[in-house]
Enzyme design. Structure first.
Site, PDB file in Angstrom:
ATOM      1  N   ALA A 199      14.351 -52.467 -18.349  1.00 17.83           N
ATOM      2  CA  ALA A 199      15.340 -52.161 -17.319  1.00 17.83           C
ATOM      3  C   ALA A 199      14.979 -50.826 -16.687  1.00 17.83           C
ATOM      4  O   ALA A 199      14.263 -50.022 -17.292  1.00 17.83           O
ATOM      5  CB  ALA A 199      16.742 -52.069 -17.922  1.00 17.83           C
ATOM      6  N   TYR A 248      22.760 -47.427 -10.329  1.00 22.65           N
ATOM      7  CA  TYR A 248      22.311 -48.111 -11.552  1.00 22.65           C
ATOM      8  C   TYR A 248      23.277 -49.249 -11.905  1.00 22.65           C
ATOM      9  O   TYR A 248      22.858 -50.391 -12.129  1.00 22.65           O
ATOM     10  CB  TYR A 248      22.207 -47.104 -12.707  1.00 22.65           C
ATOM     11  N   LYS A 289      22.568 -53.324 -11.970  1.00 19.04           N
ATOM     12  CA  LYS A 289      22.745 -54.150 -13.177  1.00 19.04           C
ATOM     13  C   LYS A 289      23.764 -55.265 -12.910  1.00 19.04           C
ATOM     14  O   LYS A 289      23.602 -56.399 -13.366  1.00 19.04           O
ATOM     15  CB  LYS A 289      23.200 -53.283 -14.361  1.00 19.04           C
ATOM     16  N   TRP A 323      25.835 -46.903 -24.362  1.00 23.10           N
ATOM     17  CA  TRP A 323      25.472 -45.673 -25.086  1.00 23.10           C
ATOM     18  C   TRP A 323      24.427 -45.966 -26.177  1.00 23.10           C
ATOM     19  O   TRP A 323      24.627 -45.673 -27.356  1.00 23.10           O
ATOM     20  CB  TRP A 323      26.707 -45.029 -25.699  1.00 23.10           C
ATOM     21  N   THR A 326      25.300 -53.558 -18.929  1.00 18.58           N
ATOM     22  CA  THR A 326      25.852 -52.250 -19.259  1.00 18.58           C
ATOM     23  C   THR A 326      27.344 -52.120 -18.944  1.00 18.58           C
ATOM     24  O   THR A 326      27.864 -52.815 -18.062  1.00 18.58           O
ATOM     25  CB  THR A 326      25.076 -51.178 -18.456  1.00 18.58           C
ATOM     26  N   ASP A 327      27.979 -51.201 -19.645  1.00 15.35           N
ATOM     27  CA  ASP A 327      29.358 -50.806 -19.344  1.00 15.35           C
ATOM     28  C   ASP A 327      29.472 -50.219 -17.924  1.00 15.35           C
ATOM     29  O   ASP A 327      30.555 -50.186 -17.355  1.00 15.35           O
ATOM     30  CB  ASP A 327      29.837 -49.762 -20.365  1.00 15.35           C
TER      31      ASP A 327
HETATM   32  N1  LIG Z   1      20.165 -46.718 -22.858  1.00 14.47           N
HETATM   33  C1  LIG Z   1      21.491 -46.892 -22.741  1.00 14.47           C
HETATM   34  O1  LIG Z   1      22.292 -46.007 -23.050  1.00 14.47           O
HETATM   35  C2  LIG Z   1      22.035 -48.220 -22.256  1.00 14.47           C
HETATM   36  C3  LIG Z   1      23.425 -48.354 -22.072  1.00 14.47           C
HETATM   37  C4  LIG Z   1      23.933 -49.582 -21.643  1.00 14.47           C
HETATM   38  C5  LIG Z   1      23.079 -50.631 -21.407  1.00 14.47           C
HETATM   39  N2  LIG Z   1      21.737 -50.473 -21.569  1.00 14.47           N
HETATM   40  C6  LIG Z   1      20.870 -51.611 -21.270  1.00 14.47           C
HETATM   41  O2  LIG Z   1      20.223 -51.978 -22.484  1.00 14.47           O
HETATM   42  C7  LIG Z   1      18.920 -52.475 -22.199  1.00 14.47           C
HETATM   43  C8  LIG Z   1      17.893 -51.733 -23.037  1.00 14.47           C
HETATM   44  O3  LIG Z   1      17.953 -50.350 -22.710  1.00 14.47           O
HETATM   45  P1  LIG Z   1      17.016 -49.258 -23.432  1.00 14.47           P
HETATM   46  O4  LIG Z   1      17.890 -48.137 -23.851  1.00 14.47           O
HETATM   47  O5  LIG Z   1      16.132 -49.922 -24.410  1.00 14.47           O
HETATM   48  O6  LIG Z   1      16.176 -48.774 -22.166  1.00 14.47           O
HETATM   49  P2  LIG Z   1      14.846 -47.916 -22.166  1.00 14.47           P
HETATM   50  O7  LIG Z   1      14.637 -47.244 -23.458  1.00 14.47           O
HETATM   51  O8  LIG Z   1      14.887 -47.083 -20.912  1.00 14.47           O
HETATM   52  O9  LIG Z   1      13.715 -49.023 -22.014  1.00 14.47           O
HETATM   53  C9  LIG Z   1      13.522 -49.717 -20.812  1.00 14.47           C
HETATM   54  C10 LIG Z   1      12.072 -50.166 -20.777  1.00 14.47           C
HETATM   55  O10 LIG Z   1      11.859 -50.839 -19.533  1.00 14.47           O
HETATM   56  C11 LIG Z   1      10.586 -50.483 -19.089  1.00 14.47           C
HETATM   57  N3  LIG Z   1      10.413 -50.552 -17.649  1.00 14.47           N
HETATM   58  C12 LIG Z   1      11.165 -49.962 -16.689  1.00 14.47           C
HETATM   59  N4  LIG Z   1      10.624 -50.187 -15.482  1.00 14.47           N
HETATM   60  C13 LIG Z   1       9.507 -50.934 -15.697  1.00 14.47           C
HETATM   61  C14 LIG Z   1       8.516 -51.459 -14.837  1.00 14.47           C
HETATM   62  N5  LIG Z   1       8.535 -51.274 -13.508  1.00 14.47           N
HETATM   63  N6  LIG Z   1       7.497 -52.182 -15.390  1.00 14.47           N
HETATM   64  C15 LIG Z   1       7.439 -52.371 -16.732  1.00 14.47           C
HETATM   65  N7  LIG Z   1       8.350 -51.883 -17.596  1.00 14.47           N
HETATM   66  C16 LIG Z   1       9.372 -51.160 -17.062  1.00 14.47           C
HETATM   67  C17 LIG Z   1      10.430 -49.029 -19.485  1.00 14.47           C
HETATM   68  O11 LIG Z   1       9.057 -48.721 -19.515  1.00 14.47           O
HETATM   69  P3  LIG Z   1       8.548 -47.212 -19.699  1.00 14.47           P
HETATM   70  O12 LIG Z   1       8.778 -46.943 -21.160  1.00 14.47           O
HETATM   71  O13 LIG Z   1       7.114 -47.278 -19.351  1.00 14.47           O
HETATM   72  O14 LIG Z   1       9.374 -46.389 -18.783  1.00 14.47           O
HETATM   73  C18 LIG Z   1      11.079 -49.009 -20.855  1.00 14.47           C
HETATM   74  O15 LIG Z   1      10.140 -49.221 -21.875  1.00 14.47           O
HETATM   75  C19 LIG Z   1      18.728 -52.338 -20.697  1.00 14.47           C
HETATM   76  O16 LIG Z   1      19.064 -53.545 -20.071  1.00 14.47           O
HETATM   77  C20 LIG Z   1      19.763 -51.290 -20.288  1.00 14.47           C
HETATM   78  O17 LIG Z   1      20.180 -51.428 -18.946  1.00 14.47           O
HETATM   79  C21 LIG Z   1      21.198 -49.295 -22.001  1.00 14.47           C
END
Ligand SMILES: NC(=O)c1ccc[n+]([C@@H]2O[C@H](COP(=O)([O-])OP(=O)(O)OC[C@H]3O[C@@H](n4cnc5c(N)ncnc54)[C@H](OP(=O)(O)O)[C@@H]3O)[C@@H](O)[C@H]2O)c1
Length: 321
Positions: free
Chosen positions: A66, A131, A135, A163, A107-108
């Site tokens: 994402a 963002y 989503k 979170w 996401t929330d």
């Molecule tokens: N993090 C939070 O607090 C949170 C909260 C609510 C919902 N979510 C949702 O939960 C899910 C997982 O989140 P997460 O925390 O694991 O996110 P994350 O750690 O930011 O990981 C997202 C991954 O997507 C990859 N990505 C982004 N753009 C890309 C592109 N153009 N090509 C290839 N890969 C790409 C990133 O690659 P790089 O490592 O190379 O950047 C990263 O490895 C997502 O759907 C997010 O929206 C997250």
């Protein structure tokens, strides 16, 4: 079964690698898993993604990738929408035309955060920033793609979470880094939500997706397509989470300049950020809990701070060794 996992280097992607290592080791299931990260395929390049789908022919896609840079998204509208809306739609369309299933995450931030109750899945979305809008659009495009299909063999699930912390940059790590040499921290105490462990979320997702056949093969469950809220139990604020993280880190032996009493509660209005955030991120998990029970899955929803305790004590153990 062929499983494609995107976002392999993200928090959730890394958690899936650990979970699948555990789940599929010693099992005689015919499972072929491919993890892809940015180096394997820039998702903004749909033709590169199409090549991977065409060549690998997954029967299950787990989209852990994402665009998650909430503040930067205010300036990078098009990229955020490409990764968070166009790519999920592309994956959904592949799934419906190839008898495959899609597991996606949201996401929330799709909510406006008004009120103080726990949001159910059917509550109207009203994202505040780019963002959240990207989503929400991704959710909508996935639902549309599957609603146009009569194929009962393809299904989707969208888990909205909040979170998230795991292997990667996150709020808990930032707080512990700052607490090392600052005598005081100021943290927002009027935004409510639920911290979610990436490891717990990956394990919960696997429990939702897979069951065992009579001869102990791992099979994809006949799960009902839909949107689900997937967070642990309880609620807190960023301030509550910071206090808990510092308390556990100190108890685990980490030397920190900040004591819990040095973490000052401030209102969100005192900490200005480019993107607006919901004040209330509480989400009800009743629908997911009932569905898991109906599927025969065994996952529990522990209170958020039990999972934070495991995470922080493990982090400290790694730092001290
Ligand atoms: N993090 C939070 O607090 C949170 C909260 C609510 C919902 N979510 C949702 O939960 C899910 C997982 O989140 P997460 O925390 O694991 O996110 P994350 O750690 O930011 O990981 C997202 C991954 O997507 C990859 N990505 C982004 N753009 C890309 C592109 N153009 N090509 C290839 N890969 C790409 C990133 O690659 P790089 O490592 O190379 O950047 C990263 O490895 C997502 O759907 C997010 O929206 C997250």
């Amino acid at each position: 079964m062929k499983i494609l996992v995107t976002g392999k280097d993200g928090q959730l992607g890394r958690a899936f690698q650990k979970e699948f290592q555990r789940l599929f080791q010693n099992k005689h299931s015919k499972v072929d898993i491919r993890y892809i990260g940015r180096q394997d395929c820039n998702l903004a390049d749909l033709s590169a993604l199409e090549n991977i789908l065409h060549e690998f022919q997954p029967s299950l896609i787990i989209n852990a990738a994402a665009y998650t840079a909430v503040d930067k998204a205010e300036q990078e509208h098009d990229l955020a929408f490409t990764i968070n809306a166009v790519v999920p739609e592309f994956l959904a369309k592949y799934a419906v035309t190839h008898n495959a299933s899609l597991m996606h995450y949201s996401t929330d931030y799709v909510f406006d955060g008004e009120g103080s109750d726990f949001y159910s899945e059917d509550r109207a979305v009203r994202p505040l920033g780019v963002y959240g809008k990207s989503k929400a659009k991704g959710e909508c495009l996935i639902v549309d793609a599957f609603s146009q299909s009569n194929n009962a063999d393809t299904r989707y699930a969208i888990f909205r979470t909040s979170w998230v912390y795991g292997e990667g940059g996150n709020f808990i790590r930032t707080i512990l880094r700052l607490a090392k040499d600052r005598s005081e921290l100021k943290v927002i105490a009027d935004q409510f939500g639920v911290p979610t462990s990436a490891d717990w979320l990956a394990a919960l997702s696997a429990d939702f997706l897979f069951g065992l056949s009579a001869d102990s093969q791992i099979l994809l469950r006949d799960f009902p397509s839909g949107i689900y809220h997937a967070v642990p139990a309880g609620e807190t604020t960023w301030h509550g989470l910071a206090c808990e993280a510092v308390k556990i880190a100190r108890e685990s032996g980490l030397s920190l300049a900040t004591e819990v009493a040095d973490i000052k509660a401030i209102p969100a209005t005192e900490y200005s950020l480019p993107a607006p955030r919901p004040m209330n991120s509480r989400m009800s998990t009743q629908k997911l809990q009932k569905t898991l029970k109906d599927l025969g899955a065994v996952s529990k929803f522990p209170v958020w701070n039990e999972l934070v305790r495991d995470y922080v004590s493990e982090l400290v153990k790694k730092q001290l060794n």
